[in-house]
Write a protein that holds these residues in place. Sequence first.
Motif, PDB file in Angstrom:
ATOM      1  N   GLU A 228      -3.104  40.840  -7.261  1.00  0.00           N
ATOM      2  CA  GLU A 228      -2.484  40.272  -6.063  1.00  0.00           C
ATOM      3  C   GLU A 228      -1.572  41.238  -5.310  1.00  0.00           C
ATOM      4  O   GLU A 228      -0.445  40.913  -4.964  1.00  0.00           O
ATOM      5  N   PRO A 229      -2.093  42.444  -5.012  1.00  0.00           N
ATOM      6  CA  PRO A 229      -1.263  43.378  -4.260  1.00  0.00           C
ATOM      7  C   PRO A 229      -1.397  43.193  -2.757  1.00  0.00           C
ATOM      8  O   PRO A 229      -2.274  42.477  -2.261  1.00  0.00           O
ATOM      9  N   ARG A 230      -0.542  43.855  -2.042  1.00  0.00           N
ATOM     10  CA  ARG A 230      -0.699  44.091  -0.605  1.00  0.00           C
ATOM     11  C   ARG A 230      -1.230  45.517  -0.465  1.00  0.00           C
ATOM     12  O   ARG A 230      -0.862  46.404  -1.225  1.00  0.00           O
ATOM     13  N   TYR A 231      -2.116  45.720   0.509  1.00  0.00           N
ATOM     14  CA  TYR A 231      -2.639  47.061   0.748  1.00  0.00           C
ATOM     15  C   TYR A 231      -2.044  47.642   2.023  1.00  0.00           C
ATOM     16  O   TYR A 231      -1.825  46.929   3.014  1.00  0.00           O
ATOM     17  N   ASP A 232      -1.802  48.935   1.994  1.00  0.00           N
ATOM     18  CA  ASP A 232      -1.393  49.666   3.187  1.00  0.00           C
ATOM     19  C   ASP A 232      -2.262  50.917   3.251  1.00  0.00           C
ATOM     20  O   ASP A 232      -2.678  51.450   2.214  1.00  0.00           O
ATOM     21  N   GLN A 233      -2.532  51.367   4.467  1.00  0.00           N
ATOM     22  CA  GLN A 233      -3.439  52.497   4.625  1.00  0.00           C
ATOM     23  C   GLN A 233      -2.752  53.814   4.315  1.00  0.00           C
ATOM     24  O   GLN A 233      -1.707  54.137   4.889  1.00  0.00           O
ATOM     25  N   LEU A 234      -3.344  54.566   3.407  1.00  0.00           N
ATOM     26  CA  LEU A 234      -2.845  55.889   3.066  1.00  0.00           C
ATOM     27  C   LEU A 234      -3.259  56.864   4.160  1.00  0.00           C
ATOM     28  O   LEU A 234      -4.447  57.089   4.387  1.00  0.00           O
ATOM     29  N   ASN A 235      -2.278  57.420   4.825  1.00  0.00           N
ATOM     30  CA  ASN A 235      -2.521  58.339   5.934  1.00  0.00           C
ATOM     31  C   ASN A 235      -1.879  59.676   5.597  1.00  0.00           C
ATOM     32  O   ASN A 235      -0.660  59.772   5.477  1.00  0.00           O
ATOM     33  N   LEU A 236      -2.703  60.711   5.438  1.00  0.00           N
ATOM     34  CA  LEU A 236      -2.193  62.021   5.045  1.00  0.00           C
ATOM     35  C   LEU A 236      -2.056  62.972   6.222  1.00  0.00           C
ATOM     36  O   LEU A 236      -1.780  64.154   6.034  1.00  0.00           O
ATOM     37  N   SER A 237      -2.240  62.470   7.431  1.00  0.00           N
ATOM     38  CA  SER A 237      -2.168  63.335   8.613  1.00  0.00           C
ATOM     39  C   SER A 237      -0.740  63.608   9.062  1.00  0.00           C
ATOM     40  O   SER A 237      -0.510  64.421   9.955  1.00  0.00           O
ATOM     41  N   GLY A 238       0.234  62.920   8.462  1.00  0.00           N
ATOM     42  CA  GLY A 238       1.625  63.110   8.847  1.00  0.00           C
ATOM     43  C   GLY A 238       2.126  62.102   9.852  1.00  0.00           C
ATOM     44  O   GLY A 238       3.273  62.177  10.309  1.00  0.00           O
ATOM     45  N   ASN A 239       1.270  61.114  10.213  1.00  0.00           N
ATOM     46  CA  ASN A 239       1.674  60.114  11.205  1.00  0.00           C
ATOM     47  C   ASN A 239       2.506  58.980  10.615  1.00  0.00           C
ATOM     48  O   ASN A 239       3.040  58.167  11.362  1.00  0.00           O
ATOM     49  N   ARG A 240       2.580  58.913   9.287  1.00  0.00           N
ATOM     50  CA  ARG A 240       3.351  57.866   8.635  1.00  0.00           C
ATOM     51  C   ARG A 240       4.459  58.502   7.808  1.00  0.00           C
ATOM     52  O   ARG A 240       4.248  59.502   7.121  1.00  0.00           O
ATOM     53  N   THR A 241       5.647  57.908   7.850  1.00  0.00           N
ATOM     54  CA  THR A 241       6.760  58.382   7.037  1.00  0.00           C
ATOM     55  C   THR A 241       6.850  57.562   5.754  1.00  0.00           C
ATOM     56  O   THR A 241       6.357  56.428   5.691  1.00  0.00           O
ATOM     57  N   ALA A 242       7.488  58.128   4.762  1.00  0.00           N
ATOM     58  CA  ALA A 242       7.703  57.389   3.522  1.00  0.00           C
ATOM     59  C   ALA A 242       8.493  56.116   3.786  1.00  0.00           C
ATOM     60  O   ALA A 242       8.237  55.071   3.183  1.00  0.00           O
ATOM     61  N   GLN A 243       9.450  56.191   4.721  1.00  0.00           N
ATOM     62  CA  GLN A 243      10.274  55.019   5.005  1.00  0.00           C
ATOM     63  C   GLN A 243       9.440  53.889   5.599  1.00  0.00           C
ATOM     64  O   GLN A 243       9.672  52.713   5.288  1.00  0.00           O
ATOM     65  N   SER A 244       8.429  54.224   6.400  1.00  0.00           N
ATOM     66  CA  SER A 244       7.592  53.165   6.970  1.00  0.00           C
ATOM     67  C   SER A 244       6.794  52.469   5.878  1.00  0.00           C
ATOM     68  O   SER A 244       6.587  51.251   5.942  1.00  0.00           O
ATOM     69  N   TYR A 245       6.349  53.220   4.885  1.00  0.00           N
ATOM     70  CA  TYR A 245       5.661  52.595   3.762  1.00  0.00           C
ATOM     71  C   TYR A 245       6.618  51.708   2.966  1.00  0.00           C
ATOM     72  O   TYR A 245       6.264  50.605   2.551  1.00  0.00           O
ATOM     73  N   ARG A 246       7.833  52.204   2.747  1.00  0.00           N
ATOM     74  CA  ARG A 246       8.825  51.420   2.005  1.00  0.00           C
ATOM     75  C   ARG A 246       9.163  50.136   2.739  1.00  0.00           C
ATOM     76  O   ARG A 246       9.263  49.062   2.136  1.00  0.00           O
ATOM     77  N   ASP A 247       9.355  50.249   4.047  1.00  0.00           N
ATOM     78  CA  ASP A 247       9.715  49.066   4.833  1.00  0.00           C
ATOM     79  C   ASP A 247       8.611  48.014   4.780  1.00  0.00           C
ATOM     80  O   ASP A 247       8.880  46.814   4.629  1.00  0.00           O
ATOM     81  N   GLY A 248       7.376  48.454   4.910  1.00  0.00           N
ATOM     82  CA  GLY A 248       6.273  47.508   4.856  1.00  0.00           C
ATOM     83  C   GLY A 248       6.181  46.815   3.514  1.00  0.00           C
ATOM     84  O   GLY A 248       5.939  45.596   3.441  1.00  0.00           O
ATOM     85  N   ALA A 249       6.382  47.574   2.445  1.00  0.00           N
ATOM     86  CA  ALA A 249       6.343  46.975   1.109  1.00  0.00           C
ATOM     87  C   ALA A 249       7.491  46.002   0.908  1.00  0.00           C
ATOM     88  O   ALA A 249       7.308  44.907   0.342  1.00  0.00           O
ATOM     89  N   ALA A 250       8.686  46.359   1.383  1.00  0.00           N
ATOM     90  CA  ALA A 250       9.853  45.502   1.209  1.00  0.00           C
ATOM     91  C   ALA A 250       9.697  44.189   1.983  1.00  0.00           C
ATOM     92  O   ALA A 250      10.095  43.120   1.497  1.00  0.00           O
ATOM     93  N   GLN A 251       9.088  44.256   3.168  1.00  0.00           N
ATOM     94  CA  GLN A 251       8.875  43.047   3.951  1.00  0.00           C
ATOM     95  C   GLN A 251       7.939  42.077   3.242  1.00  0.00           C
ATOM     96  O   GLN A 251       7.982  40.869   3.482  1.00  0.00           O
ATOM     97  N   ASN A 252       7.109  42.627   2.363  1.00  0.00           N
ATOM     98  CA  ASN A 252       6.195  41.777   1.595  1.00  0.00           C
ATOM     99  C   ASN A 252       6.800  41.348   0.260  1.00  0.00           C
ATOM    100  O   ASN A 252       6.157  40.669  -0.537  1.00  0.00           O
ATOM    101  N   GLY A 253       8.045  41.777   0.012  1.00  0.00           N
ATOM    102  CA  GLY A 253       8.739  41.367  -1.203  1.00  0.00           C
ATOM    103  C   GLY A 253       8.437  42.210  -2.427  1.00  0.00           C
ATOM    104  O   GLY A 253       8.734  41.801  -3.552  1.00  0.00           O
ATOM    105  N   GLY A 254       7.842  43.404  -2.230  1.00  0.00           N
ATOM    106  CA  GLY A 254       7.515  44.258  -3.367  1.00  0.00           C
ATOM    107  C   GLY A 254       7.835  45.710  -3.071  1.00  0.00           C
ATOM    108  O   GLY A 254       8.606  46.023  -2.165  1.00  0.00           O
ATOM    109  N   ALA A 255       7.228  46.595  -3.823  1.00  0.00           N
ATOM    110  CA  ALA A 255       7.450  48.032  -3.677  1.00  0.00           C
ATOM    111  C   ALA A 255       6.105  48.748  -3.689  1.00  0.00           C
ATOM    112  O   ALA A 255       5.097  48.212  -4.158  1.00  0.00           O
TER     113      ALA A 255
END
Length: 419
Positions: free
Chosen positions: A139-166
Amino acid sequence: MQLKDIFASRAMRMKASEIRELLKLLDQPGILSFAGGIPDPNLFPAEAFAEAFQGALSGGQQAQSLQYSVSEGYLPLKEWIVGQMARMGVDCDPDNILITSGSQQGLDYLGKLFLSPGDTALVTAPTYLGALAAFNAYEPRYDQLNLSGNRTAQSYRDGAAQNGGAVKFAYLSADFANPTGETVGQADRERLLDLAEDLQCAIVEDGAYQDLRYDGDPVPPILALELAKKGTLDNCRTIYCGTFSKTLSPGLRVGWIVAARPVIAQMVLIKQAADLHSPTLNQMAVNTVARQQFDSHVEKVRAAYKARRDAMLRALKQHMPPGVDWTRPEGGMFIWITLPAGLDGAQLLARSLDSVKVAFVPGQAFFADGGGPNTIRLSYSVLDEAAIEEGIARLARLIAETLAEQDAVSPRQVSAEVV
């Protein structure tokens, strides 16, 4: 009341594999199948395995081969894997290795180990369908792994936190990925290591196709790159999943995981609870055959698949209509097709099976978010070169006909550059 009414919530996330269903088509007469990414059974070292099984069942070996065994795996096989990993730049010892029932079991165990409901797994788009199937149960949430540099670590953290997880891990197949056939370059592998450090998450590196390189220079595994920086595997966050399924035999279901010892120790407990251990008889046979002829056999497999990949690339170039794009893999078993917008891969498959008798896998199943409707996956591993040519020619005619029909109903806009 029916028992299905009290199934756990995770059961609702389990879906039949489109690929497993399509494999049933292989036995239907007249079907040219590019669907299943399965090894060619004509390339299996069957005689060597027959002798290896006979040896494991005689001379006093049957007391070990047919008995319960340790969950960690057959030690001589783990020692062979130690040598194989060293050749890839990963120095480890048997305590860093767990034998699994194929790498698919390893993915399931890693989902069980890391994912609580609501946690985030980073996956590429598209990604391996079997990985999504393994992780979905937790029962995870998925987020797209983007290695081009368009996503920051903080954006991944924020998205996970909004879903109540890490964010718990990033999963990818770095070499000749299923389904695209593409390889992640060393610079992007380094970026992923930096991202994982920032996120304090694991990396799950799926090395299923590692040995099937036909062109180009090898890229060090992500685990090897991290180990070079950190000096000891027990400090690494990358977990490597390997398998004999694409080289020696998929039916014996022998794979392995290489990771830090605390990770392996916990996964041993999971395996004890799940199936006690992988079949010792199979492990003994794989160990014997790998020691006898792994390198020479893999060279034979590479030569056969390279010829088939080249045949498919030639046929695609010759027959596909304008607007159809495809990857050009340096190895593996797959070519990824992007169709013109508005063409649906699932609808095309239904029509293809009915009219031209060509099977493939619609690409949408490989997207965690349900995207990619205008994509399909082709495998060249089983059919010979003549059948590949014929199958691609049939499929290309169908695509051209479908596009023409669409244009007749609603003409596509043609760019000024093309005009």
